[in-house]
Design a protein around this motif. Structure first.
Motif, PDB file in Angstrom:
ATOM      1  N   ASN A 171       0.840  -1.191   0.000  1.00  0.00           N
ATOM      2  CA  ASN A 171       0.000   0.000   0.000  1.00  0.00           C
ATOM      3  C   ASN A 171       0.882   1.251   0.000  1.00  0.00           C
ATOM      4  O   ASN A 171       1.815   1.373   0.796  1.00  0.00           O
ATOM      5  CB  ASN A 171      -0.908  -0.014   1.233  1.00  0.00           C
ATOM      6  N   ASN A 172       0.598   2.179  -0.903  1.00  0.00           N
ATOM      7  CA  ASN A 172       1.376   3.416  -1.036  1.00  0.00           C
ATOM      8  C   ASN A 172       2.862   3.142  -1.268  1.00  0.00           C
ATOM      9  O   ASN A 172       3.725   3.872  -0.779  1.00  0.00           O
ATOM     10  CB  ASN A 172       1.217   4.316   0.198  1.00  0.00           C
ATOM     11  N   GLY A 173       3.140   2.082  -2.016  1.00  0.00           N
ATOM     12  CA  GLY A 173       4.524   1.743  -2.299  1.00  0.00           C
ATOM     13  C   GLY A 173       4.676   1.153  -3.692  1.00  0.00           C
ATOM     14  O   GLY A 173       3.724   1.092  -4.470  1.00  0.00           O
ATOM     15  N   VAL A 174       5.888   0.717  -3.988  1.00  0.00           N
ATOM     16  CA  VAL A 174       6.236   0.208  -5.315  1.00  0.00           C
ATOM     17  C   VAL A 174       6.754  -1.220  -5.196  1.00  0.00           C
ATOM     18  O   VAL A 174       7.614  -1.512  -4.367  1.00  0.00           O
ATOM     19  CB  VAL A 174       7.317   1.084  -5.984  1.00  0.00           C
ATOM     20  N   ALA A 175       6.217  -2.096  -6.023  1.00  0.00           N
ATOM     21  CA  ALA A 175       6.772  -3.438  -6.199  1.00  0.00           C
ATOM     22  C   ALA A 175       7.336  -3.516  -7.613  1.00  0.00           C
ATOM     23  O   ALA A 175       6.638  -3.192  -8.586  1.00  0.00           O
ATOM     24  CB  ALA A 175       5.714  -4.510  -5.993  1.00  0.00           C
ATOM     25  N   ALA A 176       8.580  -3.912  -7.730  1.00  0.00           N
ATOM     26  CA  ALA A 176       9.240  -4.020  -9.029  1.00  0.00           C
ATOM     27  C   ALA A 176       9.364  -5.487  -9.417  1.00  0.00           C
ATOM     28  O   ALA A 176       9.735  -6.328  -8.591  1.00  0.00           O
ATOM     29  CB  ALA A 176      10.623  -3.377  -8.984  1.00  0.00           C
ATOM     30  N   VAL A 177       9.045  -5.772 -10.664  1.00  0.00           N
ATOM     31  CA  VAL A 177       9.188  -7.124 -11.212  1.00  0.00           C
ATOM     32  C   VAL A 177      10.249  -7.068 -12.294  1.00  0.00           C
ATOM     33  O   VAL A 177      10.129  -6.300 -13.252  1.00  0.00           O
ATOM     34  CB  VAL A 177       7.855  -7.639 -11.781  1.00  0.00           C
ATOM     35  N   LEU A 178      11.276  -7.856 -12.139  1.00  0.00           N
ATOM     36  CA  LEU A 178      12.396  -7.863 -13.074  1.00  0.00           C
ATOM     37  C   LEU A 178      12.580  -9.256 -13.647  1.00  0.00           C
ATOM     38  O   LEU A 178      12.150 -10.247 -13.062  1.00  0.00           O
ATOM     39  CB  LEU A 178      13.683  -7.407 -12.386  1.00  0.00           C
ATOM     40  N   GLY A 179      13.236  -9.309 -14.783  1.00  0.00           N
ATOM     41  CA  GLY A 179      13.503 -10.591 -15.420  1.00  0.00           C
ATOM     42  C   GLY A 179      13.871 -10.373 -16.872  1.00  0.00           C
ATOM     43  O   GLY A 179      13.656  -9.296 -17.431  1.00  0.00           O
ATOM     44  N   ILE A 227      11.892 -11.335  -8.910  1.00  0.00           N
ATOM     45  CA  ILE A 227      12.569 -11.717 -10.147  1.00  0.00           C
ATOM     46  C   ILE A 227      11.834 -12.911 -10.736  1.00  0.00           C
ATOM     47  O   ILE A 227      11.640 -13.935 -10.068  1.00  0.00           O
ATOM     48  CB  ILE A 227      14.049 -12.060  -9.897  1.00  0.00           C
ATOM     49  N   LEU A 228      11.408 -12.744 -11.985  1.00  0.00           N
ATOM     50  CA  LEU A 228      10.721 -13.818 -12.693  1.00  0.00           C
ATOM     51  C   LEU A 228      11.691 -14.518 -13.637  1.00  0.00           C
ATOM     52  O   LEU A 228      12.481 -13.870 -14.334  1.00  0.00           O
ATOM     53  CB  LEU A 228       9.560 -13.258 -13.519  1.00  0.00           C
ATOM     54  N   GLU A 229      11.593 -15.828 -13.663  1.00  0.00           N
ATOM     55  CA  GLU A 229      12.350 -16.633 -14.626  1.00  0.00           C
ATOM     56  C   GLU A 229      11.442 -17.744 -15.122  1.00  0.00           C
ATOM     57  O   GLU A 229      10.950 -18.554 -14.326  1.00  0.00           O
ATOM     58  CB  GLU A 229      13.601 -17.217 -13.969  1.00  0.00           C
ATOM     59  N   ALA A 230      11.184 -17.734 -16.425  1.00  0.00           N
ATOM     60  CA  ALA A 230      10.303 -18.740 -17.039  1.00  0.00           C
ATOM     61  C   ALA A 230       8.966 -18.834 -16.305  1.00  0.00           C
ATOM     62  O   ALA A 230       8.434 -19.920 -16.084  1.00  0.00           O
ATOM     63  CB  ALA A 230      10.984 -20.098 -17.078  1.00  0.00           C
ATOM     64  N   GLY A 231       8.441 -17.663 -15.923  1.00  0.00           N
ATOM     65  CA  GLY A 231       7.117 -17.621 -15.319  1.00  0.00           C
ATOM     66  C   GLY A 231       7.054 -17.971 -13.856  1.00  0.00           C
ATOM     67  O   GLY A 231       5.961 -18.086 -13.296  1.00  0.00           O
ATOM     68  N   ARG A 232       8.196 -18.104 -13.225  1.00  0.00           N
ATOM     69  CA  ARG A 232       8.230 -18.430 -11.798  1.00  0.00           C
ATOM     70  C   ARG A 232       9.036 -17.379 -11.040  1.00  0.00           C
ATOM     71  O   ARG A 232      10.060 -16.903 -11.536  1.00  0.00           O
ATOM     72  CB  ARG A 232       8.838 -19.812 -11.561  1.00  0.00           C
ATOM     73  N   VAL A 233       8.605 -17.064  -9.837  1.00  0.00           N
ATOM     74  CA  VAL A 233       9.366 -16.160  -8.985  1.00  0.00           C
ATOM     75  C   VAL A 233      10.539 -16.935  -8.402  1.00  0.00           C
ATOM     76  O   VAL A 233      10.356 -17.888  -7.639  1.00  0.00           O
ATOM     77  CB  VAL A 233       8.490 -15.588  -7.852  1.00  0.00           C
ATOM     78  N   THR A 234      11.741 -16.543  -8.794  1.00  0.00           N
ATOM     79  CA  THR A 234      12.934 -17.254  -8.337  1.00  0.00           C
ATOM     80  C   THR A 234      13.650 -16.521  -7.209  1.00  0.00           C
ATOM     81  O   THR A 234      14.503 -17.104  -6.536  1.00  0.00           O
ATOM     82  CB  THR A 234      13.925 -17.457  -9.498  1.00  0.00           C
ATOM     83  N   SER A 235      13.318 -15.246  -7.030  1.00  0.00           N
ATOM     84  CA  SER A 235      13.946 -14.474  -5.969  1.00  0.00           C
ATOM     85  C   SER A 235      13.047 -13.296  -5.644  1.00  0.00           C
ATOM     86  O   SER A 235      12.378 -12.749  -6.528  1.00  0.00           O
ATOM     87  CB  SER A 235      15.332 -13.989  -6.405  1.00  0.00           C
TER      88      SER A 235
END
Length: 230
Positions: free
Chosen positions: A26-34, A204-212
């Protein structure tokens, strides 16, 4: 704010996301990388209702919105800026903004606010969007989304192919908006420095899975770069 829980999704019979879980504070940022093809854009499409998951759920403020259409999610305060610096190229910058503002309460004030955030758009108000640079079109795309006064903003690769000076402007705008409160951001990004400076949480996404995953911030940048290099 937003919970994408155990989502499996894909196209036809080709799965892209495999029991993927991502939470936006809430009121923050989530970053998705890969890397390319990891499923990052698919994740945003599921969040926005443009792609229905085969299983799993999407919750906004605890409400299950998995079955809601995109326009219903917009009505609940979500806005989406896809890749590609999208705009109406034959309309001017001002017309692109006005098109979103028309019919909205406080539309004129919203336009004034986004022009304060992106002053270059005021200077280019009479120029057709198709004649803007890539960075200027991206600023216009984000400005159009912000006119809807979202509580949750989904950004897909906002710095892709953009000159460093404009990357810095977009980064500062995102940070300014989240510092004010009242806005959460789900950010898909390959610019690790920007993502880590902006985010309280990363995945961190890798091949559709959260790896980290973990807490964001500049201190996490080294670990993220190492994870992405594997």
């Amino acid at each position: 704010m937003l919970e994408i829980k155990n989502v499996r999704a894909g196209y036809d019979r080709s799965p892209v996301l495999h029991d993927t879980t991502v939470t936006v504070p809430n009121n923050g940022v989530a970053a998705v990388l890969g890397h390319n093809g990891a499923g990052k854009s698919t994740l945003l499409r599921v969040a926005m209702g443009l792609l229905k998951p085969q299983r799993g759920s999407v919750l906004l403020d605890g409400e299950d919105i998995t079955r809601l259409a995109p326009h219903q999610r917009v009505a609940r305060g979500m806005a989406y800026v896809p890749q590609g610096q999208q705009s109406f190229p034959h309309l001017t910058t001002a017309e692109n903004l006005q098109l979103v503002a028309d019919g909205r309460s406080g539309g004129k004030a919203a336009i004034a606010e986004v022009l304060d955030l992106f002053p270059v758009l005021r200077e280019l108000s009479a120029r057709r969007a198709g004649l803007l640079s890539g960075g200027q079109r991206q600023q216009l795309a984000i400005a159009r989304a912000l006119i809807t006064s979202p509580r949750l903003l989904l950004l897909d690769e906002p710095t892709e192919g953009i000159q460093p000076s404009v990357v810095a402007e977009i980064e500062e705008t995102v940070l300014t908006l989240t510092r004010r409160g009242g806005l959460s951001v789900l950010l898909v990004e390959q610019h690790v420095g920007f993502a880590m400076r902006a985010a309280q949480r990363y995945y961190i996404l890798e091949a559709g899975r959260v790896t980290s995953y973990g807490e964001g911030g500049a201190d996490a940048e080294g670990a993220v770069r190492e994870a992405l290099s594997v």
